[in-house]
Write a protein that holds these residues in place. Structure first.
Motif, PDB file in Angstrom:
ATOM      1  N   PHE A  24       0.847  -1.186   0.000  1.00  0.00           N
ATOM      2  CA  PHE A  24       0.000   0.000   0.000  1.00  0.00           C
ATOM      3  C   PHE A  24       0.878   1.228   0.000  1.00  0.00           C
ATOM      4  O   PHE A  24       2.026   1.204   0.430  1.00  0.00           O
ATOM      5  CB  PHE A  24      -0.983   0.014   1.179  1.00  0.00           C
ATOM      6  CG  PHE A  24      -0.330   0.049   2.537  1.00  0.00           C
ATOM      7  CD1 PHE A  24      -0.106   1.258   3.181  1.00  0.00           C
ATOM      8  CD2 PHE A  24       0.040  -1.125   3.173  1.00  0.00           C
ATOM      9  CE1 PHE A  24       0.480   1.298   4.430  1.00  0.00           C
ATOM     10  CE2 PHE A  24       0.632  -1.102   4.425  1.00  0.00           C
ATOM     11  CZ  PHE A  24       0.849   0.108   5.055  1.00  0.00           C
ATOM     12  N   LYS A  25       0.310   2.306  -0.512  1.00  0.00           N
ATOM     13  CA  LYS A  25       1.039   3.563  -0.636  1.00  0.00           C
ATOM     14  C   LYS A  25       0.646   4.497   0.497  1.00  0.00           C
ATOM     15  O   LYS A  25      -0.534   4.664   0.797  1.00  0.00           O
ATOM     16  CB  LYS A  25       0.725   4.218  -1.977  1.00  0.00           C
ATOM     17  CG  LYS A  25       1.610   5.404  -2.303  1.00  0.00           C
ATOM     18  CD  LYS A  25       1.282   5.985  -3.663  1.00  0.00           C
ATOM     19  CE  LYS A  25       1.898   5.105  -4.728  1.00  0.00           C
ATOM     20  NZ  LYS A  25       1.889   5.748  -6.065  1.00  0.00           N
ATOM     21  N   THR A  26       1.655   5.114   1.100  1.00  0.00           N
ATOM     22  CA  THR A  26       1.401   6.084   2.157  1.00  0.00           C
ATOM     23  C   THR A  26       0.992   7.419   1.541  1.00  0.00           C
ATOM     24  O   THR A  26       1.129   7.629   0.335  1.00  0.00           O
ATOM     25  CB  THR A  26       2.659   6.301   3.019  1.00  0.00           C
ATOM     26  OG1 THR A  26       3.695   6.851   2.190  1.00  0.00           O
ATOM     27  CG2 THR A  26       3.124   4.995   3.660  1.00  0.00           C
ATOM     28  N   ALA A  27       0.532   8.327   2.372  1.00  0.00           N
ATOM     29  CA  ALA A  27       0.115   9.641   1.895  1.00  0.00           C
ATOM     30  C   ALA A  27       1.259  10.390   1.218  1.00  0.00           C
ATOM     31  O   ALA A  27       1.035  11.193   0.316  1.00  0.00           O
ATOM     32  CB  ALA A  27      -0.445  10.470   3.053  1.00  0.00           C
ATOM     33  N   ASP A  28       2.493  10.100   1.640  1.00  0.00           N
ATOM     34  CA  ASP A  28       3.639  10.776   1.031  1.00  0.00           C
ATOM     35  C   ASP A  28       4.269   9.971  -0.106  1.00  0.00           C
ATOM     36  O   ASP A  28       5.361  10.268  -0.559  1.00  0.00           O
ATOM     37  CB  ASP A  28       4.675  11.165   2.080  1.00  0.00           C
ATOM     38  CG  ASP A  28       5.207   9.978   2.867  1.00  0.00           C
ATOM     39  OD1 ASP A  28       4.719   8.848   2.659  1.00  0.00           O
ATOM     40  OD2 ASP A  28       6.109  10.177   3.693  1.00  0.00           O
ATOM     41  N   GLY A  29       3.546   8.949  -0.580  1.00  0.00           N
ATOM     42  CA  GLY A  29       3.962   8.233  -1.777  1.00  0.00           C
ATOM     43  C   GLY A  29       4.890   7.055  -1.600  1.00  0.00           C
ATOM     44  O   GLY A  29       5.349   6.473  -2.587  1.00  0.00           O
ATOM     45  N   HIS A  30       5.197   6.651  -0.380  1.00  0.00           N
ATOM     46  CA  HIS A  30       6.058   5.490  -0.153  1.00  0.00           C
ATOM     47  C   HIS A  30       5.240   4.197  -0.190  1.00  0.00           C
ATOM     48  O   HIS A  30       4.121   4.153   0.333  1.00  0.00           O
ATOM     49  CB  HIS A  30       6.764   5.601   1.199  1.00  0.00           C
ATOM     50  CG  HIS A  30       7.769   6.695   1.245  1.00  0.00           C
ATOM     51  ND1 HIS A  30       7.453   7.973   1.656  1.00  0.00           N
ATOM     52  CD2 HIS A  30       9.077   6.716   0.903  1.00  0.00           C
ATOM     53  CE1 HIS A  30       8.525   8.728   1.579  1.00  0.00           C
ATOM     54  NE2 HIS A  30       9.526   7.991   1.117  1.00  0.00           N
ATOM     55  N   MET A  31       5.805   3.179  -0.795  1.00  0.00           N
ATOM     56  CA  MET A  31       5.157   1.867  -0.800  1.00  0.00           C
ATOM     57  C   MET A  31       5.621   1.093   0.429  1.00  0.00           C
ATOM     58  O   MET A  31       6.818   1.037   0.728  1.00  0.00           O
ATOM     59  CB  MET A  31       5.518   1.082  -2.063  1.00  0.00           C
ATOM     60  CG  MET A  31       4.939   1.671  -3.336  1.00  0.00           C
ATOM     61  SD  MET A  31       3.129   1.744  -3.350  1.00  0.00           S
ATOM     62  CE  MET A  31       2.727   0.013  -3.469  1.00  0.00           C
ATOM     63  N   LEU A  32       4.668   0.489   1.124  1.00  0.00           N
ATOM     64  CA  LEU A  32       4.959  -0.318   2.302  1.00  0.00           C
ATOM     65  C   LEU A  32       4.347  -1.703   2.124  1.00  0.00           C
ATOM     66  O   LEU A  32       3.314  -1.861   1.469  1.00  0.00           O
ATOM     67  CB  LEU A  32       4.407   0.352   3.563  1.00  0.00           C
ATOM     68  CG  LEU A  32       4.997   1.719   3.909  1.00  0.00           C
ATOM     69  CD1 LEU A  32       4.309   2.287   5.147  1.00  0.00           C
ATOM     70  CD2 LEU A  32       6.500   1.626   4.114  1.00  0.00           C
TER      71      LEU A  32
END
Length: 137
Positions: free
Chosen positions: A54-62
């Motif tokens: 999933f992508k965080t609000a700041d665009g990082h994939m986790l």
């Protein structure tokens, strides 16, 4: 690598109920290094439902840590369940939260815990199909 995932989770905002529900996660760079795969290959695997991301609000994939065993292999059943959920059209964060939430069809156990305990994956697949059908209705 589990220690790294726990460390990453420790720096996430703890007032975020979603972060607490999902638990420890890996970042893209962590998995690229550990699994010796390219960033593009990992992203492609996620888009195809081969790994939960999933992508965080700041665009990082986790990537939730629970889905990988100690060798970095996606646990049996995760991909099949994820592909069913993806038919419902929701995003990765919604799918990650679904895996983390207690599920009545699984006697109150979360799908993530159920699969981590290596139980029969069929009840989880059925629950995912049911959920996805409600999401598209």
């Amino acid at each position: 690598m589990r220690a790294l995932a726990t460390r990453i989770a420790s720096v996430l905002p703890h007032e975020d109920p979603a972060a607490e529900a999902i638990g420890p996660v890996y970042g893209t760079a962590d998995l690229v290094s550990w699994l010796d795969v390219s960033k593009q290959g990992l992203n492609q695997k996620a888009r195809a439902g081969g790994i939960l991301a999933f992508k965080t609000a700041d665009g990082h994939m986790l990537y939730p840590a629970w889905q990988l065993d100690d060798n970095g292999t996606v646990r049996p059943g995760v991909s099949a369940v994820l592909r069913e959920l993806m038919r419902g059209g929701m995003g990765g964060l919604t799918n990650a939260l679904w895996f983390a939430a207690p599920n009545r069809s699984l006697d109150g156990t979360s799908p993530a815990q159920w699969l981590t305990e290596r139980r029969d994956r069929e009840p989880v697949i059925r629950a995912a199909k049911h959920t996805a059908s409600r999401w598209v209705a």
